[in-house]
Design a protein around this motif. Structure first.
Motif, PDB file in Angstrom:
ATOM      1  N   ARG A   1      37.017  46.672  35.915  1.00 16.58           N
ATOM      2  CA  ARG A   1      36.251  45.550  35.360  1.00 16.58           C
ATOM      3  C   ARG A   1      35.918  44.521  36.437  1.00 16.58           C
ATOM      4  NH1 ARG A   1      39.386  45.124  29.486  1.00 16.58           N
ATOM      5  NH2 ARG A   1      38.385  46.977  28.618  1.00 16.58           N
ATOM      6  N   VAL A   2      36.773  44.368  37.416  1.00 12.90           N
ATOM      7  CA  VAL A   2      36.449  43.501  38.554  1.00 12.90           C
ATOM      8  C   VAL A   2      35.282  44.106  39.337  1.00 12.90           C
ATOM      9  CG1 VAL A   2      37.278  42.640  40.772  1.00 12.90           C
ATOM     10  CG2 VAL A   2      38.740  42.458  38.754  1.00 12.90           C
TER      11      VAL A   2
ATOM     12  N   GLY B   1      32.050  43.523  37.721  1.00 11.54           N
ATOM     13  CA  GLY B   1      31.654  42.130  37.593  1.00 11.54           C
ATOM     14  C   GLY B   1      32.075  41.495  36.289  1.00 11.54           C
TER      15      GLY B   1
ATOM     16  N   TYR C   1      35.216  40.998  35.259  1.00  9.15           N
ATOM     17  CA  TYR C   1      36.347  40.113  35.557  1.00  9.15           C
ATOM     18  C   TYR C   1      36.200  39.581  36.974  1.00  9.15           C
ATOM     19  CZ  TYR C   1      39.168  41.940  31.603  1.00  9.15           C
ATOM     20  OH  TYR C   1      39.665  42.294  30.373  1.00  9.15           O
ATOM     21  N   LYS C   2      36.716  38.373  37.206  1.00  3.74           N
ATOM     22  CA  LYS C   2      36.777  37.843  38.566  1.00  3.74           C
ATOM     23  C   LYS C   2      38.018  38.353  39.292  1.00  3.74           C
ATOM     24  CE  LYS C   2      34.196  33.583  37.715  1.00  3.74           C
ATOM     25  NZ  LYS C   2      34.228  32.088  37.758  1.00  3.74           N
ATOM     26  N   THR C   3      39.084  38.541  38.535  1.00  2.65           N
ATOM     27  CA  THR C   3      40.337  39.030  39.118  1.00  2.65           C
ATOM     28  C   THR C   3      41.070  39.825  38.056  1.00  2.65           C
ATOM     29  OG1 THR C   3      42.347  38.377  40.297  1.00  2.65           O
ATOM     30  CG2 THR C   3      41.676  36.991  38.436  1.00  2.65           C
ATOM     31  N   CYS C   4      42.092  40.550  38.464  1.00  2.45           N
ATOM     32  CA  CYS C   4      42.861  41.321  37.484  1.00  2.45           C
ATOM     33  C   CYS C   4      44.351  41.208  37.793  1.00  2.45           C
ATOM     34  CB  CYS C   4      42.430  42.788  37.473  1.00  2.45           C
ATOM     35  SG  CYS C   4      43.007  43.769  38.883  1.00  2.45           S
TER      36      CYS C   4
END
Length: 256
Positions: free
Chosen positions: A228-229, A232, A234-237
């Motif tokens: 997902r990062v 795009g 998520y910004k972070t995981c």
């Protein structure tokens, strides 16, 4: 003398997997989060209603995290807040003198579930160290798969309970009447079949220091998070080595 039991779960709704246990043993129930997800709508009240309808007791003794709060705590590495919850629960477990504790399994599926298991195991380890004469039975149950009945039957210390047709009907109805989880329940029934939920299985924990039990290089939640990062979304995981392992070591008071 009646056995005194506690159920400690990461999210509201997990009690559905322990429906017969709640109905028969009527444990005290502790929930770490309010299940509010991304939209901040707590589903705690739905679980309290279900828990109390089965004669069990929801212990409203500390404020559960919102999911966002716990997510931010994990990413920021705020170990003190995790330690505070563990200490609060430790005090409550001591005060109530439970004989057995049940809770989420370590699966690598959701970090909250795994943190719940680390907290439980850390508490049991501390209690056994402080009072070696009292043995606390410590069981987990899976949330990302169907109960493994064949495996349970091979081990004398594990537990498997079969629901009657009426109990199974009650359990499925309770799940479908839980608005926030109805879709998940329907997907689980499609994935495993209704008959899978006629069993509840609990594994006796023997290794209180276990941090990993998955075979893949990364836990599921990190695999999905990284994808997902990359897309795009998520910004972070949440990463196991960076974020979850330090929490596990704090909860278990061990270095691996």
């Amino acid at each position: 003398m009646k056995t005194k039991s506690a159920l400690i779960i990461g999210h509201p709704g997990h009690e559905l997997r322990a429906f017969k246990f709640l109905k028969d043993s009527k444990p005290d129930v502790y929930i770490l989060t309010d299940g509010s997800g991304q939209n901040n709508d707590s589903r705690l009240y739905q679980s309290i209603k279900l828990i109390e309808s089965l004669g069990a007791t929801y212990k409203n003794t500390f404020n559960p995290f919102t999911d966002k709060e716990l997510y931010n705590i994990i990413l920021s590495g705020d170990l003190d807040k995790i330690k505070q919850v563990k200490e609060q629960l430790l005090i409550l477990i001591k005060e109530n003198n439970y004989d057995e504790i049940y809770g989420d399994a370590l699966e690598g599926f959701n970090p909250t579930h795994d943190i719940c298991r680390y907290i439980i195991n850390g508490i049991v380890a501390e209690l056994e160290k402080s009072n070696p004469s009292k043995s606390i039975l410590n069981y987990d149950f899976v949330l990302d798969k169907a109960p493994d009945i064949l495996s349970q039957k091979k081990h004398i210390h594990n537990l498997s309970f079969e629901l009657s047709p009426l109990e199974l009907e009650m359990k499925i109805k309770a799940g479908l009447n839980y608005p926030e989880l109805k879709t998940e329940i329907e997907m689980a029934i499609e994935r495993f079949g209704v008959s899978a939920f006629s069993w509840e299985s609990y594994t006796r924990i023997t290794d209180l220091n276990q941090i990993i039990n998955w075979k893949n290089p990364l836990p599921y939640y990190e695999e999905i998070g990284r994808k997902r990062v990359a897309s795009g979304a998520y910004k972070t995981c949440i990463e196991f080595e960076k974020h979850i392992k330090p929490i596990a070591e704090v909860c278990l008071a061990t270095t691996v």
